[in-house]
Design a protein around this motif. Structure first.
Motif, PDB file in Angstrom:
ATOM      1  N   UNK A 184       0.831  -1.205   0.000  1.00 31.20           N
ATOM      2  CA  UNK A 184       0.000   0.000   0.000  1.00 31.20           C
ATOM      3  C   UNK A 184       0.869   1.260   0.000  1.00 31.20           C
ATOM      4  N   UNK A 185       1.937   1.240   0.778  1.00 27.22           N
ATOM      5  CA  UNK A 185       2.848   2.394   0.820  1.00 27.22           C
ATOM      6  C   UNK A 185       3.504   2.607  -0.537  1.00 27.22           C
ATOM      7  N   UNK A 186       3.919   1.525  -1.174  1.00 26.76           N
ATOM      8  CA  UNK A 186       4.535   1.614  -2.503  1.00 26.76           C
ATOM      9  C   UNK A 186       3.540   2.161  -3.515  1.00 26.76           C
ATOM     10  N   UNK A 187       2.305   1.653  -3.473  1.00 31.24           N
ATOM     11  CA  UNK A 187       1.284   2.126  -4.405  1.00 31.24           C
ATOM     12  C   UNK A 187       0.952   3.598  -4.166  1.00 31.24           C
ATOM     13  N   UNK A 188       0.922   4.025  -2.917  1.00 26.84           N
ATOM     14  CA  UNK A 188       0.649   5.438  -2.617  1.00 26.84           C
ATOM     15  C   UNK A 188       1.757   6.324  -3.184  1.00 26.84           C
ATOM     16  N   UNK A 189       2.996   5.885  -3.068  1.00 30.29           N
ATOM     17  CA  UNK A 189       4.121   6.643  -3.612  1.00 30.29           C
ATOM     18  C   UNK A 189       4.026   6.730  -5.135  1.00 30.29           C
ATOM     19  N   UNK A 190       3.773   5.616  -5.791  1.00 31.41           N
ATOM     20  CA  UNK A 190       3.693   5.610  -7.250  1.00 31.41           C
ATOM     21  C   UNK A 190       2.536   6.476  -7.729  1.00 31.41           C
ATOM     22  N   UNK A 191       1.397   6.394  -7.050  1.00 36.55           N
ATOM     23  CA  UNK A 191       0.245   7.217  -7.423  1.00 36.55           C
ATOM     24  C   UNK A 191       0.566   8.699  -7.266  1.00 36.55           C
ATOM     25  N   UNK A 192       1.252   9.073  -6.185  1.00 35.80           N
ATOM     26  CA  UNK A 192       1.623  10.474  -5.959  1.00 35.80           C
ATOM     27  C   UNK A 192       2.613  10.945  -7.027  1.00 35.80           C
ATOM     28  N   UNK A 193       3.567  10.108  -7.380  1.00 35.38           N
ATOM     29  CA  UNK A 193       4.533  10.465  -8.425  1.00 35.38           C
ATOM     30  C   UNK A 193       3.846  10.618  -9.777  1.00 35.38           C
TER      31      UNK A 193
ATOM     32  N   UNK B 116       9.219  -2.271 -18.591  1.00 32.22           N
ATOM     33  CA  UNK B 116       9.797  -2.637 -17.302  1.00 32.22           C
ATOM     34  C   UNK B 116       8.995  -3.761 -16.647  1.00 32.22           C
ATOM     35  N   UNK B 117       9.676  -4.656 -15.983  1.00 30.39           N
ATOM     36  CA  UNK B 117       9.044  -5.848 -15.412  1.00 30.39           C
ATOM     37  C   UNK B 117       7.936  -5.520 -14.400  1.00 30.39           C
ATOM     38  N   UNK B 118       8.078  -4.457 -13.639  1.00 27.74           N
ATOM     39  CA  UNK B 118       7.090  -4.123 -12.603  1.00 27.74           C
ATOM     40  C   UNK B 118       5.881  -3.370 -13.156  1.00 27.74           C
ATOM     41  N   UNK B 119       5.938  -2.954 -14.412  1.00 27.70           N
ATOM     42  CA  UNK B 119       4.853  -2.135 -14.963  1.00 27.70           C
ATOM     43  C   UNK B 119       3.473  -2.782 -14.850  1.00 27.70           C
TER      44      UNK B 119
ATOM     45  N   UNK C 179      -2.451   0.024 -13.128  1.00 24.44           N
ATOM     46  CA  UNK C 179      -3.675   0.698 -12.685  1.00 24.44           C
ATOM     47  C   UNK C 179      -3.400   2.069 -12.075  1.00 24.44           C
ATOM     48  N   UNK C 180      -2.188   2.298 -11.614  1.00 23.71           N
ATOM     49  CA  UNK C 180      -1.815   3.593 -11.034  1.00 23.71           C
ATOM     50  C   UNK C 180      -1.263   4.548 -12.073  1.00 23.71           C
ATOM     51  N   UNK C 181      -0.863   4.029 -13.205  1.00 30.25           N
ATOM     52  CA  UNK C 181      -0.176   4.827 -14.215  1.00 30.25           C
ATOM     53  C   UNK C 181      -1.021   5.122 -15.441  1.00 30.25           C
ATOM     54  N   UNK C 182      -2.257   4.686 -15.474  1.00 27.91           N
ATOM     55  CA  UNK C 182      -3.082   4.863 -16.663  1.00 27.91           C
ATOM     56  C   UNK C 182      -3.327   6.320 -17.005  1.00 27.91           C
ATOM     57  N   UNK C 183      -3.360   7.214 -16.012  1.00 31.58           N
ATOM     58  CA  UNK C 183      -3.590   8.624 -16.335  1.00 31.58           C
ATOM     59  C   UNK C 183      -2.422   9.248 -17.066  1.00 31.58           C
TER      60      UNK C 183
END
Length: 85
Positions: A18-27, A71-74, A79-83
């Motif tokens: 969840x912390x990782x996803x929050x960071x990626x969403x904020x970035x 990238x392998x993690x993409x 779902x966080x990067x679609x915008x």
């Protein structure tokens, strides 16, 4: 006496996710904001270009986008990067 909350290993892994996803969403949100600022600046530069002179940014959206789907993690964070697409 206060007790610390206890977490099992699965809960800790989920919390880190969840912390990782929050960071990626904020970035991603910040990247979108920067993209909008660049487009606005390019519009301003084009507007300030002297009449008869070629506009420096005929397409104000060009060269702004990069894909990371190689990238392998993409897929895990798509779902966080679609915008940004």
């Amino acid at each position: 006496m206060t007790r610390e909350p206890m977490y099992d290993e699965e809960s800790l892994v989920a919390l880190r996710q969840q912390e990782t996803e929050a960071l990626i969403a904020a970035l991603a949100q910040y990247c979108k904001s920067l993209e909008q600022q660049v487009v606005e600046l390019r519009h301003d530069v084009n507007r300030l270009t002297s009449p008869g002179q070629e506009k420096p940014f005929p397409d104000v959206h060009s060269d702004l986008y990069e894909t990371f789907d190689h990238l392998a993690a993409y897929p895990r964070f798509r779902h966080l990067l679609t915008e940004l697409e």
